[in-house]
Motif scaffolding. Structure first.
Motif, mmCIF file in Angstrom:
data_model
loop_
_atom_site.group_PDB
_atom_site.id
_atom_site.type_symbol
_atom_site.label_atom_id
_atom_site.label_comp_id
_atom_site.label_asym_id
_atom_site.label_seq_id
_atom_site.Cartn_x
_atom_site.Cartn_y
_atom_site.Cartn_z
ATOM 1 N N ILE A 1 0.098 -9.905 -6.783
ATOM 2 C CA ILE A 1 0.608 -8.857 -5.899
ATOM 3 C C ILE A 1 -0.487 -8.504 -4.905
ATOM 4 N N ALA A 2 -0.091 -8.252 -3.665
ATOM 5 C CA ALA A 2 -1.038 -7.814 -2.630
ATOM 6 C C ALA A 2 -1.035 -6.283 -2.634
ATOM 7 N N PRO A 3 -1.937 -5.655 -3.391
ATOM 8 C CA PRO A 3 -1.887 -4.208 -3.586
ATOM 9 C C PRO A 3 -2.155 -3.383 -2.333
ATOM 10 N N SER A 4 -2.812 -3.959 -1.354
ATOM 11 C CA SER A 4 -3.150 -3.180 -0.155
ATOM 12 C C SER A 4 -2.076 -3.258 0.933
ATOM 13 N N GLU A 5 -1.042 -4.088 0.716
ATOM 14 C CA GLU A 5 0.042 -4.166 1.705
ATOM 15 C C GLU A 5 0.742 -2.815 1.818
ATOM 16 N N ALA A 6 1.069 -2.429 3.049
ATOM 17 C CA ALA A 6 1.726 -1.143 3.293
ATOM 18 C C ALA A 6 3.201 -1.228 2.936
ATOM 19 N N LEU A 7 3.728 -0.114 2.447
ATOM 20 C CA LEU A 7 5.162 -0.043 2.174
ATOM 21 C C LEU A 7 5.914 -0.151 3.493
ATOM 22 N N ARG A 8 7.129 -0.654 3.450
ATOM 23 C CA ARG A 8 7.868 -1.029 4.660
ATOM 24 C C ARG A 8 8.500 0.128 5.423
ATOM 25 N N HIS A 9 8.981 1.145 4.741
ATOM 26 C CA HIS A 9 9.735 2.203 5.416
ATOM 27 C C HIS A 9 8.798 3.147 6.170
ATOM 28 N N PRO A 10 9.166 3.546 7.379
ATOM 29 C CA PRO A 10 8.303 4.445 8.161
ATOM 30 C C PRO A 10 7.982 5.759 7.449
ATOM 31 N N ALA A 11 8.864 6.223 6.592
ATOM 32 C CA ALA A 11 8.610 7.478 5.873
ATOM 33 C C ALA A 11 7.444 7.341 4.891
ATOM 34 N N GLU A 12 7.136 6.114 4.489
ATOM 35 C CA GLU A 12 6.011 5.871 3.584
ATOM 36 C C GLU A 12 4.833 5.236 4.299
ATOM 37 N N SER A 13 4.776 5.359 5.611
ATOM 38 C CA SER A 13 3.679 4.727 6.351
ATOM 39 C C SER A 13 2.343 5.235 5.824
ATOM 40 N N GLY A 14 1.420 4.323 5.694
ATOM 41 C CA GLY A 14 0.101 4.678 5.186
ATOM 42 C C GLY A 14 -0.021 4.528 3.684
#
Length: 116
Positions: free
Chosen positions: A72-85
């Motif tokens: 798993i790439a743990p540092s990849e950002a979640l996709r939805h704009p509401a979870e940005s960051g």
């Protein structure tokens, strides 16, 4: 042929993609069959989700004999704009279960205690 799991009606808090990723985080060597059983999905659905996650860079695998080891790439950002960051690691810290958590969960009937 894939066995169709018991249907679920109504809404849920998590997507199937999150469930599959959490199952893989819990066991990097899990077979698609085992992931499907845990997530209550068909093997075909799990295979498609794994392909989606790999295509977007959240997951990769290494073939070892007849089985896969997932990374798993743990540092990849979640996709939805509401979870940005927020990174995948943040999500998985809430969802992934280890053996000790499972033992505790099964001993107390699956209840989780909140400190709030």
């Amino acid at each position: 042929m894939d066995e169709v799991p018991e249907p679920h009606t109504g809404w849920t808090f998590l997507t199937n993609h999150a469930r599959v990723l959490a199952a893989i985080a819990d066991n990097h060597n899990a077979r698609i069959r085992d992931i499907a059983a845990r997530c209550r999905l068909t093997e075909r659905a799990v295979h498609k989700i794994i392909c989606d996650l790999e295509q977007e860079g959240y997951l990769s695998h290494v073939r070892q004999g007849r089985s896969n080891t997932y990374r798993i790439a743990p540092s990849e950002a979640l996709r939805h704009p509401a979870e940005s960051g927020l990174a995948v690691a943040s999500l998985l810290s809430l969802l992934a279960r280890n053996e000790a958590d499972r033992a505790t969960s099964s001993e107390d009937g699956g209840r989780h205690h909140a400190d709030a």
